[in-house]
Design a protein around this motif. Structure first.
Motif, short mmCIF file in Angstrom:
data_model
loop_
_atom_site.label_atom_id
_atom_site.label_comp_id
_atom_site.label_asym_id
_atom_site.label_seq_id
_atom_site.Cartn_x
_atom_site.Cartn_y
_atom_site.Cartn_z
N THR A 1 -3.98 10.77 2.00
CA THR A 1 -2.78 9.94 1.86
C THR A 1 -3.16 8.63 1.19
O THR A 1 -4.05 7.91 1.67
N VAL A 2 -2.49 8.31 0.08
CA VAL A 2 -2.75 7.09 -0.68
C VAL A 2 -1.57 6.14 -0.46
O VAL A 2 -0.41 6.50 -0.72
N THR A 3 -1.85 4.99 0.05
CA THR A 3 -0.80 3.99 0.27
C THR A 3 -0.37 3.40 -1.07
O THR A 3 -1.22 2.92 -1.83
N PRO A 4 0.92 3.42 -1.41
CA PRO A 4 1.35 2.94 -2.72
C PRO A 4 1.34 1.41 -2.79
O PRO A 4 1.27 0.71 -1.79
N PHE A 5 1.39 0.93 -4.02
CA PHE A 5 1.47 -0.51 -4.25
C PHE A 5 2.92 -0.97 -4.12
O PHE A 5 3.86 -0.27 -4.52
N GLN A 6 3.10 -2.18 -3.54
CA GLN A 6 4.42 -2.81 -3.44
C GLN A 6 4.32 -4.22 -4.03
O GLN A 6 3.23 -4.79 -4.12
#
Length: 285
Positions: free
Chosen positions: A245-250
């Protein structure tokens, strides 16, 4: 092989080989110390003849000369005559001590010779025989493989395969006793889904000449060349890779700074600034 540097600075490879490698395994006997030769005796000094005891004729002449010297001493005239002195005693010459041989010098210890560089770098034996000597005890032979369950179908197929070997290879003519002993080994091959032609090819290819013990050769090949069992369908399935699982950029709503977060919002600095400002507002109120 040992690398060595010459006085000129050139690096060479020195190779040391031995015609009898097994001699390195035997303990070496230390060489017997060689004693230096005893030095030659020194010549006697010039005064030695004077110390030699007088011979027998010289001793015999000594008493005769004593009476001759006695009349020479005439007593002086006087009222009382002086007694005649006793005859002079010639002192005997003491025998000279026998010349002793000079003391032998202490035997020097043999000089310590450093081992060669290739022996100093390898304290362990340089040669380890890979083939055991003929007198070494031989391990017991491996047992003949056997199937998990010798069913009548496997027994019949294995018996037929062994009995049919002499039709194509006359050297493999087996007795009935040999066939009964080798049946479990062939049955183990057939149980592992080995094709009968593959079993026959393994047993009849590249035979020695002359073949003296066909049953022993077949037993060795059935034991040493036994194939592994076929893997199941589950063993051949490719395991699924674990999903990462890759946490997206915000993007921060206040400072437009990029940060990782599963949901949009504010970055860490902005959240801390908002918390500090709200705390100051409550304190002022």
């Amino acid at each position: 092989r040992v690398r060595d540097r010459l006085p000129s600075g050139r690096v060479i490879t020195r190779t040391v080989f031995c015609n009898q490698p097994t001699a390195l395994l035997r303990p070496r006997r230390p060489a017997a110390p060689q004693h230096p030769a005893a030095p030659a005796p020194r010549p006697a000094p010039a005064e030695a003849p004077a110390r030699v005891p007088t011979s027998a004729p010289a001793r015999a002449q000594a008493p005769t000369s004593a009476p001759a010297q006695a009349p020479a001493q005439v007593p002086t005239p006087g009222p009382t005559p002086a007694p005649a002195p006793a005859p002079a005693q010639v002192p005997r010459s003491t025998p000279a001590p026998a010349p002793t041989s000079p003391p032998e010098p202490d035997t020097p210890a043999p000089p310590h010779v450093p081992p060669p560089p290739f022996l100093a770098a390898h304290p362990t034996p340089l040669f380890v025989p890979l083939v055991p000597p003929p007198t070494a005890p031989k391990p017991p032979p491996a047992p003949l493989p056997r199937p998990d369950e010798l069913t009548p179908e496997l027994d019949r197929a294995a018996t037929a395969l062994l009995s049919d070997l002499r039709r194509r290879t006359p050297q493999l003519t087996l007795s009935e006793t040999d066939v009964r002993q080798l049946v479990p080994g062939v049955a183990a091959w057939l149980e592992r889904a080995a094709h009968p032609d593959a079993v026959r090819r393994t047993l009849t290819t590249d035979l020695p000449h002359p073949l003296r013990h066909p049953a022993k050769l077949l037993k060795h090949r059935l034991t040493a060349l036994l194939p592994p069992p076929l893997p199941g369908s589950q063993d051949l399935a490719v395991p699924a890779r674990p999903r990462i699982t890759v946490t997206p950029f915000q993007t921060c709503d206040d400072c437009d700074r990029a940060f990782r977060s599963p949901a949009p919002g504010h970055c860490r600095d902005c959240r801390e600034h908002r918390a500090h400002r709200s705390e100051a507002t409550r304190t002022a109120a």
